[in-house]
Design a protein around this motif. Structure first.
Motif, PDB file in Angstrom:
ATOM      1  N   GLY A 202       0.793  -1.223   0.000  1.00 53.65           N
ATOM      2  CA  GLY A 202       0.000   0.000   0.000  1.00 53.65           C
ATOM      3  C   GLY A 202       0.822   1.267   0.000  1.00 53.65           C
ATOM      4  O   GLY A 202       0.259   2.371  -0.069  1.00 53.65           O
ATOM      5  N   GLY A 203       2.144   1.135   0.089  1.00 52.31           N
ATOM      6  CA  GLY A 203       3.014   2.307   0.107  1.00 52.31           C
ATOM      7  C   GLY A 203       3.442   2.736  -1.287  1.00 52.31           C
ATOM      8  O   GLY A 203       2.699   2.563  -2.261  1.00 52.31           O
ATOM      9  N   THR A 204       4.652   3.255  -1.385  1.00 52.81           N
ATOM     10  CA  THR A 204       5.130   3.801  -2.658  1.00 52.81           C
ATOM     11  C   THR A 204       6.270   2.976  -3.247  1.00 52.81           C
ATOM     12  O   THR A 204       7.074   3.481  -4.027  1.00 52.81           O
ATOM     13  N   GLY A 205       6.339   1.684  -2.879  1.00 57.42           N
ATOM     14  CA  GLY A 205       7.456   0.861  -3.319  1.00 57.42           C
ATOM     15  C   GLY A 205       7.597   0.726  -4.812  1.00 57.42           C
ATOM     16  O   GLY A 205       8.709   0.565  -5.325  1.00 57.42           O
ATOM     17  N   ASP A 206       6.476   0.779  -5.551  1.00 55.52           N
ATOM     18  CA  ASP A 206       6.561   0.638  -6.997  1.00 55.52           C
ATOM     19  C   ASP A 206       6.565   1.980  -7.721  1.00 55.52           C
ATOM     20  O   ASP A 206       6.423   2.038  -8.945  1.00 55.52           O
ATOM     21  N   ALA A 207       6.729   3.067  -6.969  1.00 58.27           N
ATOM     22  CA  ALA A 207       6.872   4.399  -7.553  1.00 58.27           C
ATOM     23  C   ALA A 207       8.335   4.830  -7.442  1.00 58.27           C
ATOM     24  O   ALA A 207       8.995   4.549  -6.436  1.00 58.27           O
ATOM     25  N   LYS A 208       8.812   5.500  -8.461  1.00 61.15           N
ATOM     26  CA  LYS A 208      10.205   5.953  -8.432  1.00 61.15           C
ATOM     27  C   LYS A 208      10.216   7.379  -7.883  1.00 61.15           C
ATOM     28  O   LYS A 208      10.260   8.374  -8.621  1.00 61.15           O
ATOM     29  N   CYS A 209      10.160   7.456  -6.559  1.00 58.69           N
ATOM     30  CA  CYS A 209      10.129   8.751  -5.885  1.00 58.69           C
ATOM     31  C   CYS A 209      11.295   8.835  -4.903  1.00 58.69           C
ATOM     32  O   CYS A 209      11.786   7.820  -4.401  1.00 58.69           O
ATOM     33  N   GLY A 210      11.731  10.036  -4.637  1.00 56.94           N
ATOM     34  CA  GLY A 210      12.908  10.246  -3.817  1.00 56.94           C
ATOM     35  C   GLY A 210      12.801   9.682  -2.419  1.00 56.94           C
ATOM     36  O   GLY A 210      13.792   9.226  -1.844  1.00 56.94           O
ATOM     37  N   GLY A 211      11.581   9.665  -1.855  1.00 47.86           N
ATOM     38  CA  GLY A 211      11.412   9.182  -0.496  1.00 47.86           C
ATOM     39  C   GLY A 211      11.825   7.734  -0.326  1.00 47.86           C
ATOM     40  O   GLY A 211      12.361   7.347   0.718  1.00 47.86           O
ATOM     41  N   ASN A 212      11.581   6.901  -1.346  1.00 48.71           N
ATOM     42  CA  ASN A 212      11.998   5.503  -1.270  1.00 48.71           C
ATOM     43  C   ASN A 212      13.513   5.385  -1.118  1.00 48.71           C
ATOM     44  O   ASN A 212      14.022   4.539  -0.380  1.00 48.71           O
ATOM     45  N   TYR A 213      14.226   6.226  -1.826  1.00 48.75           N
ATOM     46  CA  TYR A 213      15.686   6.167  -1.801  1.00 48.75           C
ATOM     47  C   TYR A 213      16.238   6.784  -0.524  1.00 48.75           C
ATOM     48  O   TYR A 213      17.236   6.326   0.014  1.00 48.75           O
ATOM     49  N   ALA A 214      15.567   7.820  -0.027  1.00 52.19           N
ATOM     50  CA  ALA A 214      15.986   8.407   1.247  1.00 52.19           C
ATOM     51  C   ALA A 214      15.911   7.366   2.365  1.00 52.19           C
ATOM     52  O   ALA A 214      16.798   7.281   3.221  1.00 52.19           O
ATOM     53  N   ALA A 215      14.858   6.544   2.327  1.00 52.76           N
ATOM     54  CA  ALA A 215      14.681   5.526   3.365  1.00 52.76           C
ATOM     55  C   ALA A 215      15.733   4.426   3.282  1.00 52.76           C
ATOM     56  O   ALA A 215      15.955   3.703   4.257  1.00 52.76           O
ATOM     57  N   SER A 216      16.391   4.299   2.123  1.00 51.02           N
ATOM     58  CA  SER A 216      17.398   3.249   1.957  1.00 51.02           C
ATOM     59  C   SER A 216      18.797   3.688   2.371  1.00 51.02           C
ATOM     60  O   SER A 216      19.715   2.855   2.431  1.00 51.02           O
ATOM     61  N   LEU A 217      18.987   4.956   2.664  1.00 55.07           N
ATOM     62  CA  LEU A 217      20.342   5.471   2.873  1.00 55.07           C
ATOM     63  C   LEU A 217      20.992   4.969   4.159  1.00 55.07           C
ATOM     64  O   LEU A 217      22.190   4.667   4.174  1.00 55.07           O
ATOM     65  N   VAL A 218      20.231   4.887   5.251  1.00 59.51           N
ATOM     66  CA  VAL A 218      20.810   4.385   6.501  1.00 59.51           C
ATOM     67  C   VAL A 218      21.226   2.918   6.365  1.00 59.51           C
ATOM     68  O   VAL A 218      22.360   2.554   6.686  1.00 59.51           O
ATOM     69  N   PRO A 219      20.354   2.023   5.867  1.00 63.92           N
ATOM     70  CA  PRO A 219      20.808   0.645   5.692  1.00 63.92           C
ATOM     71  C   PRO A 219      21.917   0.502   4.650  1.00 63.92           C
ATOM     72  O   PRO A 219      22.787  -0.369   4.789  1.00 63.92           O
ATOM     73  N   GLN A 220      21.916   1.351   3.623  1.00 60.60           N
ATOM     74  CA  GLN A 220      23.010   1.300   2.649  1.00 60.60           C
ATOM     75  C   GLN A 220      24.333   1.697   3.312  1.00 60.60           C
ATOM     76  O   GLN A 220      25.377   1.065   3.080  1.00 60.60           O
ATOM     77  N   ALA A 221      24.284   2.717   4.157  1.00 65.77           N
ATOM     78  CA  ALA A 221      25.489   3.120   4.888  1.00 65.77           C
ATOM     79  C   ALA A 221      25.949   2.008   5.822  1.00 65.77           C
ATOM     80  O   ALA A 221      27.153   1.789   6.002  1.00 65.77           O
ATOM     81  N   GLU A 222      25.002   1.297   6.416  1.00 60.79           N
ATOM     82  CA  GLU A 222      25.335   0.167   7.271  1.00 60.79           C
ATOM     83  C   GLU A 222      26.058  -0.914   6.472  1.00 60.79           C
ATOM     84  O   GLU A 222      27.053  -1.492   6.927  1.00 60.79           O
ATOM     85  N   ALA A 223      25.569  -1.169   5.268  1.00 62.10           N
ATOM     86  CA  ALA A 223      26.202  -2.170   4.409  1.00 62.10           C
ATOM     87  C   ALA A 223      27.627  -1.772   4.057  1.00 62.10           C
ATOM     88  O   ALA A 223      28.557  -2.587   4.136  1.00 62.10           O
ATOM     89  N   ILE A 224      27.825  -0.517   3.698  1.00 61.25           N
ATOM     90  CA  ILE A 224      29.160  -0.028   3.350  1.00 61.25           C
ATOM     91  C   ILE A 224      30.094  -0.142   4.549  1.00 61.25           C
ATOM     92  O   ILE A 224      31.253  -0.563   4.424  1.00 61.25           O
ATOM     93  N   ALA A 225      29.583   0.222   5.721  1.00 61.66           N
ATOM     94  CA  ALA A 225      30.413   0.162   6.931  1.00 61.66           C
ATOM     95  C   ALA A 225      30.847  -1.264   7.251  1.00 61.66           C
ATOM     96  O   ALA A 225      31.907  -1.484   7.848  1.00 61.66           O
ATOM     97  N   LYS A 226      30.057  -2.242   6.840  1.00 60.89           N
ATOM     98  CA  LYS A 226      30.394  -3.635   7.080  1.00 60.89           C
ATOM     99  C   LYS A 226      31.201  -4.253   5.943  1.00 60.89           C
ATOM    100  O   LYS A 226      31.483  -5.455   5.945  1.00 60.89           O
ATOM    101  N   GLY A 227      31.541  -3.423   4.942  1.00 59.26           N
ATOM    102  CA  GLY A 227      32.388  -3.891   3.863  1.00 59.26           C
ATOM    103  C   GLY A 227      31.665  -4.448   2.652  1.00 59.26           C
ATOM    104  O   GLY A 227      32.275  -5.115   1.818  1.00 59.26           O
ATOM    105  N   TYR A 228      30.363  -4.149   2.527  1.00 60.99           N
ATOM    106  CA  TYR A 228      29.571  -4.653   1.405  1.00 60.99           C
ATOM    107  C   TYR A 228      29.251  -3.520   0.434  1.00 60.99           C
ATOM    108  O   TYR A 228      29.235  -2.341   0.807  1.00 60.99           O
TER     109      TYR A 228
END
Length: 369
Positions: A202-228
Motif C-alpha cells: 500500500g506504500g510507494t514501493g513501486d513508484a520511483k520517488c525520492g522518499g523511497n531512496y531516502a529511506a534506503s540510505l541508513v541501511p546502505q550506509a550500514e552495508a558499506i560500513a560492514k564492507g559490502y
C-alpha cells in the motif's frame, strides 16, 4: 513517435543559447574518466504545468540553479518523482535510447501514486530528445560510457497545506557516466537489512520517488560500513522474502535451468532492465518464474550448489553478478564468488542491443541522431 501517434519531434521547444558552455578541451578531459553521477552536461530541459492551463513553456537552455520559494511544496510534502535512463553512442555513430516509452509510462505511474499530473508521452520523449541533442558532445570516450538521463518532476507551488500542488516543473538533466561500481571485484557483495524495510504494502514501493531512496540510505550506509557494496531488503510483513536492492532488481539462476525473480506485488519497482532480461532469457528457452524467494532458501541453495548465480540489474549498473551475501547469521558465497555464465550471456545480449551490435527484434531501440 508516441504510443498515441503523436510525433514527439513536432512539439515546439524554445532553445535558449548557452552564454558560456564548458570549453571543449576541458569537457574532453573530464569525459575520459567521468565516474558516475558527479559530472553534468551544459544544458537542461524544462516544462511547466499549471492547474487550468496544463503543460506549457517547453524550453531547453543552460543548466543552472533552480530558484525556489521557502514554502515550495516539494520541500515540505515531497511530491517528487524521477526516472533513470541512458542514451548510447552506437558503434556506427548513431545516438539511441533504450525503451524510452517504458520510462515515460513508469514516470506517469509514479506520478499517479503521488497525485501528480501525467505528462503526455510525446512531451516526455521530446524533452529527452532535446536534452540529448543539445549535449551530444558529452558522450564519454571510455569503453562502455553513456549519457545518463534524469527526467524528474516536482511540486513547485508555494503553499503550506496537505493537498496536491497546483503547479509543477518537469526537467531533464544529463550526466556522462562510466561504470556504476568501482570496487573492481568480479562480483558485488550484498548486506541483508533485517532492521529496516524499503517499502510496505500500500506504500510507494513501486513508484520511483525520492522518499523511497531516502529511506534506503541508513541501511546502505550500514552495508558499506560492514564492507559490502549494496543492501538488499526483505518484505515488510514477514521479514523473510527477498525484495530488491536499494536501486536494483534481483534474479536467481538455478542448476535445473530455472531463473527466478521476485514478483511485482506493489513493493518492488518494476525495472525496465528487469523486464527486458525476462524477455531475453525466455527467448533462450529458459524457464523464468516470478515467485517469492526467502532469505533462508537463498542461503541453503547457495550452500548446496543448487543456486548457480545471483544477478542484480538496473539502468545504472546494467547486469551485475552478486558473489557474496552477508547478514546477522553470517555470510555465504554464490557460485564461487565470481561472475556466472548466464549473467555474462544476458548482459552481453542486452548491451549488444543497446549498442547496436545485436539485432533489436523488439523495437526497443529508438534512434534520435
Amino acid at each position: 513517435m508516441a504510443a498515441d501517434g503523436t510525433d514527439s519531434t513536432d512539439i515546439p521547444f524554445e532553445r535558449i543559447p548557452h552564454p558560456a558552455p564548458v570549453p571543449g578541451a576541458t569537457r574532453d578531459q573530464a569525459l575520459a574518466d567521468p565516474g558516475f553521477g558527479s559530472l553534468f552536461s551544459d544544458h537542461m530541459v524544462q516544462i511547466d504545468w499549471t492547474e487550468g492551463r496544463g503543460w506549457h513553456s517547453h524550453r531547453v537552455g543552460p543548466r543552472e540553479p533552480i530558484a525556489l520559494d521557502p514554502a515550495t511544496s516539494v520541500l515540505h510534502y515531497a511530491q517528487e518523482i524521477f526516472e533513470g535512463m541512458k542514451a548510447y553512442r552506437q558503434d556506427n555513430g548513431d545516438i539511441a535510447l533504450f525503451r524510452p516509452e517504458a520510462n515515460a509510462a513508469r514516470f506517469n505511474n509514479s506520478g499517479a501514486r503521488l497525485a501528480m499530473p501525467p505528462i503526455p508521452e510525446a512531451d516526455f520523449l521530446a524533452a529527452v530528445r532535446e536534452q540529448v541533442l543539445a549535449d551530444r558532445d558529452w558522450f564519454p570516450s571510455l569503453e562502455g560510457g553513456s549519457l545518463y538521463l534524469r527526467p524528474f518532476m516536482f511540486a513547485s507551488e508555494a503553499f503550506l497545506g496537505v493537498r496536491p500542488a497546483k503547479e509543477y516543473k518537469f526537467l531533464v538533466i544529463a550526466s556522462p557516466v562510466g561504470g556504476y561500481f568501482k570496487s573492481g571485484a568480479p562480483a558485488v557483495s550484498i548486506w541483508v537489512s533485517e532492521d529496516y524495510i524499503r517499502a510496505a504494502p500500500g506504500g510507494t514501493g513501486d513508484a520511483k520517488c525520492g522518499g523511497n531512496y531516502a529511506a534506503s540510505l541508513v541501511p546502505q550506509a550500514e552495508a558499506i560500513a560492514k564492507g559490502y557494496d549494496q543492501v538488499v531488503f526483505l518484505d515488510a510483513v514477514e521479514r523473510k522474502w527477498i525484495e530488491e536492492l536499494g536501486g536494483m532488481n534481483l534474479f536467481f539462476v538455478f542448476d535445473d535451468g530455472r531463473i527466478l525473480t521476485p514478483p511485482l506485488t506493489g513493493t518492488i519497482l518494476p525495472g525496465i532492465t528487469r523486464d527486458s532480461l525476462i524477455t531475453l532469457a525466455r527467448e533462450e528457452g529458459l524457464d523464468v518464474v516470478e515467485e517469492r524467494y526467502s532469505l533462508e532458501r537463498w542461503r541453503e541453495d547457495a550452500q548446496s550448489g543448487k543456486l548457480l548465480e545471483t544477478m542484480a540489474c538496473g539502468t545504472a549498473a546494467v547486469v551485475t553478478p552478486v558473489g557474496k551475501v552477508g547478514g546477522r547469521d553470517g555470510e555465504f558465497t554464490i557460485g564461487g564468488g565470481s561472475a556466472g555464465q548466464m549473467t555474462a550471456k544476458l548482459r552481453e545480449k542486452l548491451v549488444g542491443i543497446q549498442r547496436g551490435t545485436i539485432e533489436d527484434r523488439h523495437g526497443w531501440v529508438t534512434k534520435i541522431g
